[in-house]
Design an enzyme around this catalytic site. Structure first.
Site, PDB file in Angstrom:
ATOM      1  N   THR A 143       0.992  -5.029   5.090  1.00 50.25           N
ATOM      2  CA  THR A 143       1.341  -3.606   4.984  1.00 50.25           C
ATOM      3  C   THR A 143       0.096  -2.724   5.022  1.00 50.25           C
ATOM      4  OG1 THR A 143       1.228  -3.616   2.571  1.00 50.25           O
ATOM      5  CG2 THR A 143       3.383  -4.077   3.552  1.00 50.25           C
ATOM      6  N   HIS A 160      -0.042   9.863   3.003  1.00 50.51           N
ATOM      7  CA  HIS A 160       1.025   9.131   2.302  1.00 50.51           C
ATOM      8  C   HIS A 160       0.418   8.307   1.167  1.00 50.51           C
ATOM      9  CE1 HIS A 160       4.457   6.769   1.320  1.00 50.51           C
ATOM     10  NE2 HIS A 160       3.931   5.644   1.767  1.00 50.51           N
ATOM     11  N   ASN A 185       5.178   6.213  -6.037  1.00 52.48           N
ATOM     12  CA  ASN A 185       5.471   6.412  -4.621  1.00 52.48           C
ATOM     13  C   ASN A 185       6.907   6.898  -4.485  1.00 52.48           C
ATOM     14  OD1 ASN A 185       5.841   6.324  -1.888  1.00 52.48           O
ATOM     15  ND2 ASN A 185       5.543   4.108  -1.684  1.00 52.48           N
ATOM     16  N   LYS A 191      -4.852   3.691  -4.409  1.00 54.53           N
ATOM     17  CA  LYS A 191      -6.003   3.222  -3.639  1.00 54.53           C
ATOM     18  C   LYS A 191      -5.938   3.624  -2.154  1.00 54.53           C
ATOM     19  CE  LYS A 191      -6.987  -1.074  -4.785  1.00 54.53           C
ATOM     20  NZ  LYS A 191      -6.785  -2.537  -4.622  1.00 54.53           N
ATOM     21  N   GLU A 208      15.411   6.960   2.253  1.00 51.78           N
ATOM     22  CA  GLU A 208      15.850   5.583   2.489  1.00 51.78           C
ATOM     23  C   GLU A 208      16.805   5.149   1.388  1.00 51.78           C
ATOM     24  OE1 GLU A 208      14.361   2.671  -0.003  1.00 51.78           O
ATOM     25  OE2 GLU A 208      12.662   2.476   1.400  1.00 51.78           O
ATOM     26  N   SER A 215       7.081   2.952   7.011  1.00 56.96           N
ATOM     27  CA  SER A 215       7.020   1.575   7.470  1.00 56.96           C
ATOM     28  C   SER A 215       7.955   1.374   8.651  1.00 56.96           C
ATOM     29  CB  SER A 215       7.402   0.622   6.333  1.00 56.96           C
ATOM     30  OG  SER A 215       6.389   0.645   5.360  1.00 56.96           O
ATOM     31  N   CYS A 271       9.314   5.763   4.575  1.00 55.94           N
ATOM     32  CA  CYS A 271       8.726   6.827   3.762  1.00 55.94           C
ATOM     33  C   CYS A 271       8.424   8.108   4.535  1.00 55.94           C
ATOM     34  CB  CYS A 271       7.447   6.325   3.094  1.00 55.94           C
ATOM     35  SG  CYS A 271       7.771   5.047   1.883  1.00 55.94           S
ATOM     36  N   ARG A 287      -0.021  -8.232   2.347  1.00 51.72           N
ATOM     37  CA  ARG A 287      -1.280  -7.690   2.874  1.00 51.72           C
ATOM     38  C   ARG A 287      -1.101  -7.118   4.288  1.00 51.72           C
ATOM     39  NH1 ARG A 287      -5.687  -7.908   0.417  1.00 51.72           N
ATOM     40  NH2 ARG A 287      -6.990  -8.002   2.279  1.00 51.72           N
ATOM     41  N   THR A 336       5.369   0.756  -8.317  1.00 53.45           N
ATOM     42  CA  THR A 336       5.156   2.077  -7.711  1.00 53.45           C
ATOM     43  C   THR A 336       6.436   2.760  -7.235  1.00 53.45           C
ATOM     44  OG1 THR A 336       4.743   0.966  -5.610  1.00 53.45           O
ATOM     45  CG2 THR A 336       2.822   1.548  -6.943  1.00 53.45           C
TER      46      THR A 336
END
Ligand SMILES: [Zn+2]
Lengths: 386, 136, 352
Positions: free
Chosen positions: C207, C240, C272, C245, C85, C302, C117, C205, C158
């Site tokens: 996501t 991914h 990331n 977390k 990207e 995404s 991603c 949130r 990240t």
């Protein structure tokens, strides 16, 4: 063969001439040289210039200069050979009169480096490098000299501090040169405090680019009237040799091979030995060049040229005076004009007109200009005409 | 814009495509068509290995305008294991002090932005300290 | 029940390569600037590209590593596909530059892929098809990014740089054979960047559940069902990894153990790497895998979608592993930088 002699010299002070243009500088120097020559007019004009196309957006400088000094219907061209441009213009003038194509020829060098300021100037300076394989990798002439300096120190265990001797000497000699850019002596401690340009090379290891113009008028002795206004100086010999343009293409970057062969052939033409040279106007664009030149020319053993700065032998009263009027470092480095300043200063010494800096009984001068790290070495030997 | 000059050199720049002299076997980089060792024509294409040793290096602190945004940066002479020497930047030094004799390997990186952010991105060889590998 | 995507001709990974830049920005250094060091941190540190690095240079090095392991001539590659990207040019393929640098030109496909991603796994699936159909013997699929997050935004902690490359070829030459693949895609606007905007927008949130967990979970469950396998049938799994977390939570939800995801969980010290994220986990896992091991990979992009795929490692892994640097070799090589250096290097200072 007829002697080829220098009948007159002329130059402007070296420095930052914000208010003066390229053509005005050139005209000033040319008229002085012609005046010294009793009004001789050249049939050929060779103008040395390095950076006008990039710094002043001006090419065809040879025609421009000839035009502005009032010479029309003469042969006029620009000569560009990097830092050796001035010496190569003298070479062109020499060949023109030696061949009989002209009776009198003018070698003139001019540089107007203050037409641009800032990083653009570094960009302009880098055009002398191999554009695709050196400059495109961020190399600059100063960085290239720094590479040589680092390797020299590494290979020969030379003392870094010892390099101070060359700029200190240059500055001391420039005090007696009214045309020099920096007419003040510097202390060693000043040298060691200087801004780093490209480690280990600092600001005082690099000759400053400057504005200036110098002119030398040459003629065949036989065409001159018996009485000339100035003592004549004879061009006893030339030696010119090239090496790779890019430093990385050398088998041994610390060997300025072109210096050696150009000095050898100049001495052969002039029928003299190195021991018979009274002083050496060499090309100290960077302090590291000085030992490399002294070694390649044969004045010092390999790896020991730096020691000559320590024992006084390069001073005005030493056994091989160099940079007698301040060299590139303190007189300043006006690019294409530099070689002709070197020649003009040698002429002053040989005429006995060097004032406070006069070398007693100077009878033979070795004068040498380089382009880059001796990618071209152009050497001449000058003597008072008998 | 000087597109063609960079485009023409892409093989040399991106992956050290040089030449080998068919007469004396010398590897040549940059390519130069006439062998400097034996004087004969040398146009046989050969890709060099890309490992070498630092011959000398310097940190450029007064960069030309094309390189101003990278200043200060390190340029070096590299003796390639294949024979030739070349001029290239050292990269990925991080906190590593370069030294004469340091072993380095070729990587392809951005050399600079031509013109400005609207211009071409010029890629080419640089060298970095040889990556330490647990296996190998 | 969706059917598994499986090629006519068995295919696999002939060579793989990773790349992670040298520089690291610790999350606590970002927190120092934006939160006075307070609040939780999603990872320890992220990889930051040097001034002379971008998606193309990262792709070149990862691909060279893949070629070294594959032991094939670059001219044999019939496709060079770069998923990212952060292609350096808005118009002009990254892939032609990469192909030229590898020596794969001129008789090759070249194309740039973009799917947030998962552009890297998207290119891999296409390569499975190209080789699996018998049209070609080798194709190179790369996922690489130099991702940017808005200064101060949660993503800034990240958004990292890195990539991985895979040479897909016939199964008999592979160090890991493809067992099958399955994709799951919906129009879910969890994250996007409009043309000419430097930084992405994200649904915060949003996501999480409707995006990451929904897509990875659905793709993985469908894949397990279609292959009639359970988590216990896999030695390793990679999901991914946008932060530390999420992949751990989805692994647990699906029934995978922490040990199964451990070798591939590189996000805590790399960040990331977007298109490189899941597949950098795969290269790190291949670095330690043994013949017979089975590896499940589920990417997420995404916008949104997931590609699930699984491989069985072959004996060839042993002789090829050491032919190029390991993922951990790059991770171990680290120089910490501060926020100011990061700001300069990432073009966040106005110079003109
Ligand atoms: Zn040869």
């Amino acid at each position: 063969m007829d002697d080829i002699v220098i009948t007159g010299i002329g130059f402007t002070p070296v420095g930052e001439h914000w208010e003066v243009s390229l053509r005005e500088l050139a005209t000033d120097a040319a008229l002085k040289a012609m005046q010294e020559s009793g009004g001789l007019r050249p049939q050929a004009v060779y103008v040395a210039n390095q950076y006008a196309p990039v710094l002043s957006r001006q090419a065809n400088v040879g025609v421009l200069v000839a035009d502005f000094i009032g010479l029309h219907d003469v042969e006029a061209a620009t000569v560009e050979a990097g830092g050796a441009s001035g010496m190569m213009a003298l070479r062109a003038a020499y060949l023109a009169v030696a061949s009989g194509e002209a009776d009198v020829a003018l070698a003139l060098g001019v540089e107007k480096s203050t037409d641009r300021v800032g990083p653009d100037v570094e960009t302009a300076l880098s055009v002398v490098l191999d554009a695709d394989y050196e400059a495109e990798h961020g190399l600059t002439p100063a960085a290239q000299a720094a590479l040589l300096m680092q390797r020299y120190i590494h290979e020969y265990n030379a003392e870094r501090a010892a390099f101070a001797a060359f700029p200190v000497l240059a500055h001391r000699n420039a005090v007696g040169n009214p045309a020099a850019m920096f007419r003040r002596a510097i202390k060693e401690s000043t040298y060691h405090r200087a801004t780093m340009l490209s480690d280990p090379l600092n600001l005082f290891d690099a000759a400053p680019l400057a504005d200036g113009a110098a002119a030398v008028l040459v003629a065949r002795r036989s065409v001159l009237p018996p009485e000339m206004p100035q003592p004549l100086v004879r061009i006893a010999g030339f030696g010119i040799a090239n090496d790779t343009l890019a430093l990385h293409d050398r088998d041994d970057p610390l060997d300025f091979a072109a210096v050696r062969s150009s000095v050898e052939s100049a001495c052969k033409r002039a029928n003299c030995s190195l021991e018979e040279v009274d002083f050496f106007e060499l090309y100290d664009a960077f302090s590291i060049y000085v030992p490399l030149i002294l070694e390649a020319a044969g004045f010092a053993p390999r790896g020991e040229g730096w020691k000559m700065g320590q024992d006084g032998s390069l001073e005005l009263d030493g056994k091989l005076p160099i940079l007698t009027m301040g060299g590139l470092k303190a007189r300043g480095n006006p690019g294409g004009a530099t070689g002709l300043y070197q020649v003009a200063e040698a002429v002053m010494q040989l005429r006995g007109q060097a004032g406070d800096n006069q070398i007693p009984n100077a009878r033979r001068a070795l004068v040498q200009s380089l382009s880059g790290p001796a990618s071209l070495a152009a050497t001449t030997i000058l003597e008072p005409a008998p | 814009m000087d597109i063609s000059r960079h485009w023409r050199n892409r093989k040399q720049r991106y992956r050290l495509v040089g030449e080998v002299c068919p007469h004396c076997g010398a590897k040549l980089f940059p390519p130069r068509d006439v062998c400097p060792h034996c004087g004969m024509e040398a146009k046989t294409v050969e890709t060099l290995v890309g490992t070498g040793t630092v011959y000398a290096f310097t940190t450029v602190r007064q960069a030309p305008s094309d390189f101003a945004e990278q200043s200060p940066y390190v340029v070096a002479l590299i003796s390639l294991d294949d024979g030739p020497m070349l001029t290239a930047q050292l990269t990925d030094l991080g906190d590593v002090e370069p030294y004469v004799g340091m072993r380095v390997e070729m990587v392809t990186r951005k050399l600079r932005n031509a013109d400005d952010e609207r211009g071409l991105i010029i890629y080419g060889y640089k060298f970095r300290p040889v990556l330490e590998r647990a296996l190998a | 029940m969706p059917e598994l995507l499986r090629p006519e001709r068995p295919v696999g990974i002939v060579g793989y390569g990773a790349y992670v830049p040298r520089y690291r920005l610790p999350a606590k250094e970002i927190a120092r600037i934006w939160t006075q060091g307070r609040g939780g941190l999603p990872i320890e540190e992220k990889a930051v590209p040097g001034l002379d690095e971008d998606t193309i240079t990262i792709s070149i090095e990862a691909a060279r590593n893949a070629l070294a392991r594959a032991g094939i001539d670059a001219e044999l590659l019939r496709a060079v596909w770069v998923g990212s990207e952060s292609h350096p040019y808005a118009v002009k393929p990254s892939s032609t530059i990469v192909a030229e640098a590898l020596g794969a030109t001129p008789f090759t496909q070249a194309g740039d892929w973009e799917f947030a991603c998962k552009a890297g796994t998207e290119a891999m699936v296409a390569a499975f098809g190209l080789i699996g159909s018998g049209m070609a013997d080798y194709a190179l699929a790369i996922g690489a990014d130099t991702a940017q997050g808005r200064p101060g935004d949660a993503l800034e902690y990240t958004a990292a740089a890195g990539g991985a490359a895979f040479i897909i070829g016939p199964a008999e030459e592979s160090l890991a054979v493809l067992l099958g693949t399955l994709s799951y895609v919906t129009d879910t606007p969890d994250f996007w960047r409009r043309a000419q905007q430097p930084y992405p927008e994200h649904g915060m949130r949003f996501t999480g559940e409707p995006a990451y967990f929904q897509h990875i979970g659905s793709a993985a469950r469908a894949f397990l069902e279609a292959t009639n396998t359970t988590p216990q049938d896999y030695t390793y799994a990679i999901f991914h990894q946008p932060n530390a977390k999420f992949p751990q939570r989805i692994a647990k939800q699906l029934g995978f153990t922490p040990e199964q995801i451990a070798p591939g969980l590189v996000v805590p010290t790399v960040g990331n790497t977007y298109s490189g994220s899941a597949i950098l986990g795969l290269t790190a896992t291949l670095d330690v895998a043994k013949p017979g091991d089975r590896i499940l990979v589920v990417s997420f992009g995404s916008g949104a979608g997931s590609d699930a795929m699984a491989f069985e490692v072959t004996d060839l892994i042993e002789e090829r592993r050491a032919l190029a640097p390991a993922t951990q070799d790059y991770i171990r090589r680290r120089t910490e930088i501060d926020y100011a250096t990061y700001v300069r290097w990432r073009g966040k200072l106005v110079l003109k």
